[in-house]
Design a protein around this motif. Structure first.
Motif, PDB file in Angstrom:
ATOM      1  N   SER A  43    -106.817  41.054  -8.699  1.00  0.00           N
ATOM      2  CA  SER A  43    -106.113  41.508  -7.498  1.00  0.00           C
ATOM      3  C   SER A  43    -106.503  40.624  -6.312  1.00  0.00           C
ATOM      4  O   SER A  43    -105.677  40.321  -5.461  1.00  0.00           O
ATOM      5  N   VAL A  44    -107.764  40.190  -6.236  1.00  0.00           N
ATOM      6  CA  VAL A  44    -108.188  39.295  -5.152  1.00  0.00           C
ATOM      7  C   VAL A  44    -107.452  37.965  -5.286  1.00  0.00           C
ATOM      8  O   VAL A  44    -106.961  37.402  -4.307  1.00  0.00           O
ATOM      9  N   ALA A  45    -107.348  37.486  -6.537  1.00  0.00           N
ATOM     10  CA  ALA A  45    -106.714  36.180  -6.769  1.00  0.00           C
ATOM     11  C   ALA A  45    -105.233  36.208  -6.421  1.00  0.00           C
ATOM     12  O   ALA A  45    -104.646  35.180  -6.096  1.00  0.00           O
ATOM     13  N   GLN A  46    -104.602  37.411  -6.494  1.00  0.00           N
ATOM     14  CA  GLN A  46    -103.159  37.491  -6.227  1.00  0.00           C
ATOM     15  C   GLN A  46    -102.843  37.857  -4.786  1.00  0.00           C
ATOM     16  O   GLN A  46    -101.696  37.809  -4.368  1.00  0.00           O
ATOM     17  N   ASP A  47    -103.867  38.259  -4.026  1.00  0.00           N
ATOM     18  CA  ASP A  47    -103.592  38.747  -2.677  1.00  0.00           C
ATOM     19  C   ASP A  47    -103.052  37.654  -1.762  1.00  0.00           C
ATOM     20  O   ASP A  47    -103.191  36.468  -2.031  1.00  0.00           O
ATOM     21  N   THR A  48    -102.492  38.123  -0.656  1.00  0.00           N
ATOM     22  CA  THR A  48    -102.011  37.232   0.393  1.00  0.00           C
ATOM     23  C   THR A  48    -103.067  36.194   0.746  1.00  0.00           C
ATOM     24  O   THR A  48    -104.254  36.535   0.821  1.00  0.00           O
ATOM     25  N   PHE A  49    -102.651  34.941   0.925  1.00  0.00           N
ATOM     26  CA  PHE A  49    -103.465  33.778   1.312  1.00  0.00           C
ATOM     27  C   PHE A  49    -104.210  33.143   0.149  1.00  0.00           C
ATOM     28  O   PHE A  49    -104.696  32.032   0.278  1.00  0.00           O
ATOM     29  N   SER A  50    -104.337  33.889  -1.016  1.00  0.00           N
ATOM     30  CA  SER A  50    -105.219  33.350  -2.049  1.00  0.00           C
ATOM     31  C   SER A  50    -104.749  31.976  -2.512  1.00  0.00           C
ATOM     32  O   SER A  50    -105.548  31.096  -2.715  1.00  0.00           O
ATOM     33  N   ARG A  51    -103.424  31.806  -2.666  1.00  0.00           N
ATOM     34  CA  ARG A  51    -102.935  30.474  -3.044  1.00  0.00           C
ATOM     35  C   ARG A  51    -102.087  29.883  -1.922  1.00  0.00           C
ATOM     36  O   ARG A  51    -101.258  29.019  -2.149  1.00  0.00           O
ATOM     37  N   GLY A  52    -102.290  30.401  -0.728  1.00  0.00           N
ATOM     38  CA  GLY A  52    -101.520  29.882   0.398  1.00  0.00           C
ATOM     39  C   GLY A  52    -100.169  30.559   0.548  1.00  0.00           C
ATOM     40  O   GLY A  52     -99.292  30.052   1.250  1.00  0.00           O
ATOM     41  N   LEU A  53     -99.985  31.696  -0.137  1.00  0.00           N
ATOM     42  CA  LEU A  53     -98.716  32.440  -0.034  1.00  0.00           C
ATOM     43  C   LEU A  53     -98.989  33.876   0.387  1.00  0.00           C
ATOM     44  O   LEU A  53    -100.072  34.412   0.124  1.00  0.00           O
ATOM     45  N   LEU A  54     -97.969  34.502   0.996  1.00  0.00           N
ATOM     46  CA  LEU A  54     -98.057  35.947   1.221  1.00  0.00           C
ATOM     47  C   LEU A  54     -97.798  36.648  -0.108  1.00  0.00           C
ATOM     48  O   LEU A  54     -97.105  36.108  -0.976  1.00  0.00           O
ATOM     49  N   ASN A  55     -98.352  37.833  -0.264  1.00  0.00           N
ATOM     50  CA  ASN A  55     -98.184  38.568  -1.522  1.00  0.00           C
ATOM     51  C   ASN A  55     -96.734  39.077  -1.647  1.00  0.00           C
ATOM     52  O   ASN A  55     -96.057  39.311  -0.644  1.00  0.00           O
ATOM     53  N   HIS A  56     -96.288  39.279  -2.883  1.00  0.00           N
ATOM     54  CA  HIS A  56     -94.955  39.842  -3.123  1.00  0.00           C
ATOM     55  C   HIS A  56     -94.957  41.331  -2.748  1.00  0.00           C
ATOM     56  O   HIS A  56     -96.019  41.957  -2.692  1.00  0.00           O
ATOM     57  N   PRO A  57     -93.758  41.934  -2.543  1.00  0.00           N
ATOM     58  CA  PRO A  57     -93.720  43.373  -2.232  1.00  0.00           C
ATOM     59  C   PRO A  57     -94.209  44.204  -3.416  1.00  0.00           C
ATOM     60  O   PRO A  57     -94.064  43.787  -4.565  1.00  0.00           O
ATOM     61  N   GLN A  58     -94.784  45.362  -3.123  1.00  0.00           N
ATOM     62  CA  GLN A  58     -95.301  46.263  -4.161  1.00  0.00           C
ATOM     63  C   GLN A  58     -94.573  47.596  -4.084  1.00  0.00           C
ATOM     64  O   GLN A  58     -94.222  48.047  -2.985  1.00  0.00           O
ATOM     65  N   TYR A  59     -94.359  48.214  -5.219  1.00  0.00           N
ATOM     66  CA  TYR A  59     -93.727  49.553  -5.281  1.00  0.00           C
ATOM     67  C   TYR A  59     -94.532  50.426  -6.235  1.00  0.00           C
ATOM     68  O   TYR A  59     -95.175  49.928  -7.151  1.00  0.00           O
ATOM     69  N   THR A  60     -94.464  51.745  -6.016  1.00  0.00           N
ATOM     70  CA  THR A  60     -95.034  52.688  -6.980  1.00  0.00           C
ATOM     71  C   THR A  60     -94.068  53.858  -7.131  1.00  0.00           C
ATOM     72  O   THR A  60     -92.979  53.850  -6.551  1.00  0.00           O
ATOM     73  N   ARG A  61     -94.415  54.854  -7.962  1.00  0.00           N
ATOM     74  CA  ARG A  61     -93.512  55.986  -8.162  1.00  0.00           C
ATOM     75  C   ARG A  61     -93.334  56.793  -6.882  1.00  0.00           C
ATOM     76  O   ARG A  61     -94.275  56.805  -6.068  1.00  0.00           O
TER      77      ARG A  61
END
Ligand code: SAM
Length: 257
Positions: free
Chosen positions: A164-182
């Motif tokens: 989750s840290v690796a995918q978060d905003t800024f980790s690769r210089g990108l903002l994170n994608h939108p997230q949804y739940t039930r």
């Protein structure tokens, strides 16, 4: 990782560190955080940490001698040389890359300023000066917590799922994608002023098609970064698929213009 925080308001630091991910990391011993009350390093009866500025002017200045004694005590306990970080609106901007770099250090000291800040000579014992943004706060306690929180997320074992840290905003210089739940659908509005609308989770996320979900997330992260923080894209590390998606997104936006 071991962190010493020097402040005149220990409670401002101690209380937030009892909760959440950082609280658990401290309990488990993954993080060792010690809050030092600067007044414990004064030698006078009134435990004075500040004085008027030489040359006159408003406000008070943090005296250098209690800070030097605090740093000597920390060095005696933890070992020298110390990495000392001064929180300061005049410092280098604190970023995710800085947080990741600092997480590789075994020990850091964070100095919290107050009033008009530190006597200039304190900088002789400071390794680096960090600012959390272009605004002035009343003290360094919130900046110290911000730095500690962001650094701790990169310390192995602090965040349960390191992916989750690796995918978060800024980790690769990108903002994170939108997230949804039930739930998959939810109605909002319904009053006269705002007719009811049903907000749905994008179909692809319910499809179970992992290749399509991965591609959708990549496209959304790129399109969000392009719209909100195009400055990040120059330094982002993109794979071939992302380079192609970005080309398509830029092409589509040119056609719209
Ligand atoms: N007189 C100082 C100046 O103009 O640069 C501002 C001092 S400020 C009121 C008191 C303390 O709050 C600073 O010494 C620092 O520790 C902290 N501080 C305030 N804003 C900050 C920021 N943007 N980033 C990091 N620390 C900050």
């Amino acid at each position: 990782m071991t962190v010493d925080i020097v402040t005149i308001f220990p409670a401002m630091i101690e209380q937030p560190l009892t909760a959440g991910i950082l609280g658990r990391a401290i309990e488990r011993g993954t993080l060792d955080v010690k809050v030092r009350d600067l007044r414990d390093f004064t030698t006078d009866r009134h435990r004075v940490v500040d004085d008027v500025p030489y040359g006159g002017g408003p406000g008070m200045v943090l005296k250098p001698d209690p800070i030097f004694r605090a740093l000597d005590a920390i060095a005696a306990e933890r070992g020298a040389p110390l990495t000392v970080i001064m929180t300061s609106p005049q410092g280098r901007p604190f970023t995710s890359a800085e947080a990741e770099r600092l997480s590789g250090l075994a020990h850091v000291v964070l100095l919290c300023g107050r009033y008009e800040g530190f006597d200039e000579r304190v900088r002789e014992r400071v390794t680096e000066e960090l600012s959390i943004g272009d605004y002035v706060l009343t003290g360094g306690e919130l900046p110290a917590l911000v730095v500690l929180d962001a650094v701790a997320r990169f310390v192995p074992g602090v965040v349960g799922d390191e992916q989750s840290v690796a995918q978060d905003t800024f980790s690769r210089g990108l903002l994170n994608h939108p997230q949804y739940t039930r739930p998959p659908e939810i109605a909002i509005g319904g009053a006269a002023a705002s007719p009811e609308r049903v907000l749905k989770v994008p179909e692809v996320l319910l499809s179970g098609n992992h290749a399509e979900i991965r591609k959708w997330r990549k496209r959304e992260a790129l399109s969000r970064t392009l719209a909100r923080r195009p400055d990040l894209l120059a330094a982002a590390s993109l794979d071939d698929e992302e380079v192609q998606l970005l080309r398509e997104l830029k092409g589509a936006s040119h056609e719209r213009d």
